[in-house]
Write an enzyme that holds these catalytic residues in place. Sequence first.
Site, short mmCIF file in Angstrom:
data_model
loop_
_atom_site.label_atom_id
_atom_site.label_comp_id
_atom_site.label_asym_id
_atom_site.label_seq_id
_atom_site.Cartn_x
_atom_site.Cartn_y
_atom_site.Cartn_z
N ALA A 1 17.23 3.68 -27.06
CA ALA A 1 18.09 4.86 -27.16
C ALA A 1 17.32 6.02 -26.55
CB ALA A 1 18.41 5.13 -28.62
N GLY B 1 16.84 0.26 -28.86
CA GLY B 1 18.25 0.04 -28.59
C GLY B 1 18.49 -0.90 -27.42
N GLU C 1 18.27 -4.24 -28.89
CA GLU C 1 19.44 -4.40 -29.76
C GLU C 1 20.71 -4.63 -28.95
OE1 GLU C 1 18.24 -0.68 -31.58
OE2 GLU C 1 18.24 -1.65 -33.53
N GLU D 1 10.57 1.46 -32.85
CA GLU D 1 11.06 2.71 -33.47
C GLU D 1 10.11 3.24 -34.53
OE1 GLU D 1 12.87 -0.04 -32.95
OE2 GLU D 1 14.91 0.44 -32.32
N1 CAA Z 1 14.31 7.61 -23.95
C1 CAA Z 1 14.23 8.59 -23.01
N2 CAA Z 1 13.46 8.51 -21.92
C2 CAA Z 1 12.71 7.39 -21.77
C3 CAA Z 1 12.75 6.34 -22.69
C4 CAA Z 1 13.59 6.49 -23.83
N3 CAA Z 1 13.74 5.51 -24.75
N4 CAA Z 1 11.90 5.37 -22.28
C5 CAA Z 1 11.38 5.81 -21.12
N5 CAA Z 1 11.87 7.02 -20.81
C6 CAA Z 1 11.56 7.85 -19.64
C7 CAA Z 1 10.17 8.49 -19.77
O1 CAA Z 1 10.23 9.65 -20.55
C8 CAA Z 1 9.85 8.76 -18.32
O2 CAA Z 1 10.57 9.88 -17.91
P1 CAA Z 1 9.77 11.14 -17.21
O3 CAA Z 1 9.27 10.55 -15.93
O4 CAA Z 1 10.84 12.15 -17.03
O5 CAA Z 1 8.69 11.51 -18.14
C9 CAA Z 1 10.49 7.57 -17.59
O6 CAA Z 1 11.45 7.02 -18.49
C10 CAA Z 1 9.47 6.47 -17.27
O7 CAA Z 1 8.82 6.10 -18.48
P2 CAA Z 1 7.21 6.07 -18.64
O8 CAA Z 1 6.56 7.06 -17.74
O9 CAA Z 1 6.90 6.18 -20.09
O10 CAA Z 1 6.91 4.59 -18.10
P3 CAA Z 1 5.69 3.66 -18.50
O11 CAA Z 1 5.71 2.51 -17.55
O12 CAA Z 1 4.42 4.45 -18.62
O13 CAA Z 1 6.03 3.11 -19.99
C11 CAA Z 1 7.49 2.21 -21.69
C12 CAA Z 1 7.16 2.29 -20.18
C13 CAA Z 1 6.36 1.44 -22.40
C14 CAA Z 1 8.78 1.45 -21.83
C15 CAA Z 1 7.59 3.64 -22.28
O14 CAA Z 1 8.47 4.40 -21.45
C16 CAA Z 1 8.11 3.70 -23.68
O15 CAA Z 1 7.38 3.40 -24.62
N6 CAA Z 1 9.40 4.09 -23.86
C17 CAA Z 1 9.99 4.31 -25.15
C18 CAA Z 1 10.29 3.00 -25.86
C19 CAA Z 1 10.88 3.28 -27.22
O16 CAA Z 1 10.23 3.86 -28.09
N7 CAA Z 1 12.12 2.84 -27.45
C20 CAA Z 1 12.81 3.03 -28.70
C21 CAA Z 1 13.67 4.27 -28.65
S1 CAA Z 1 14.38 4.67 -30.21
C22 CAA Z 1 15.70 3.61 -30.38
O17 CAA Z 1 15.99 2.83 -29.50
C23 CAA Z 1 16.43 3.73 -31.70
C24 CAA Z 1 17.36 2.59 -31.98
O18 CAA Z 1 17.08 1.69 -32.71
C25 CAA Z 1 18.66 2.52 -31.37
#
Ligand code: CAA
Length: 260
Positions: free
Chosen positions: A66, A111, A114, A134
Amino acid sequence: MAFETILVEQKGAVTLITLNRPQSLNALNSQVLGELIEAFAAFEADASQRCAVLTGSGEKAFAAGADIKEMADKPAADFYNEDFFSKWTSHIVKTTRKPWIAAVNGFALGGGCELAMMADFIIASENAKFGQPEIKLGVAPGMGGSQRLTRAVGKAKSMDMCLTGRMMDATEAERSGLVSRVVPLADLLGEALKAAETIAAMPPMAAVANKEMVNAAFETTLDQGLLFERRVFQVLTASEDKAEGMKAFIEKRPGVFKGR
Ligand code: CAA
């Protein structure tokens, strides 16, 4: 239908839906949600379409979760009052009777994992990574992760994934029963479309019935599930497609199915 965050293409009887926010690793925001719901509704309503494939654009991610940027400053009361995520968890799954496959390329986190688990099955690329991270954000799965992951891989692995927030690679995901097949990234879409075309060529009512029966295994007791299976089997024997399927087998030719 004009979409901004997803791409929708019809390939014969197969609808291909691609999450298309590669700059955010296909993070799932409200606009994606709304567009996905519309795209799945159109797929369901179009009698020419018999199976769908959902994938992510780019090689890096199916969906990294998400959209954290959308959620970061949202007040708790809004999450509660909007019953945030309720549409995600129920709408697509409950209203899509036709089969669909998730083709997971790269990260399927939060998400994203999911959403993939809402599909009837998952085909993963070798670089796929699944996770429910999360907890690291001070929250927990909200779109079915704690329930569907646990049903798919069991309590031990699900607890491990949810509590440590670690990722599971494609090999572990296949070994654990989360995905049905793992293929090289270059072959992912081809394999998923081939599987979807195979399903699309099946008698459509039987395809829906098979899906409903397998899903019933997660919702009912064994006795109720077995009764449901027998009754649906018996009903299907009244279909024109059953007559055609059995006749075609005996005549050693492919069946031609009408969905009746
Ligand atoms: N939401 C918004 N933006 C996201 C995102 C997310 N879930 N995941 C990645 N992005 C964005 C980053 O912010 C980045 O944007 P900017 O260049 O503008 O900063 C871009 O995508 C590229 O990401 P990274 O630079 O972080 O790429 P990376 O290769 O270094 O890392 C990753 C990849 C490990 C997937 C890392 O992006 C990450 O950990 N993402 C978040 C994963 C996460 O926590 N997901 C759970 C979200 S909460 C949820 O989903 C609730 C639910 O149950 C429904």
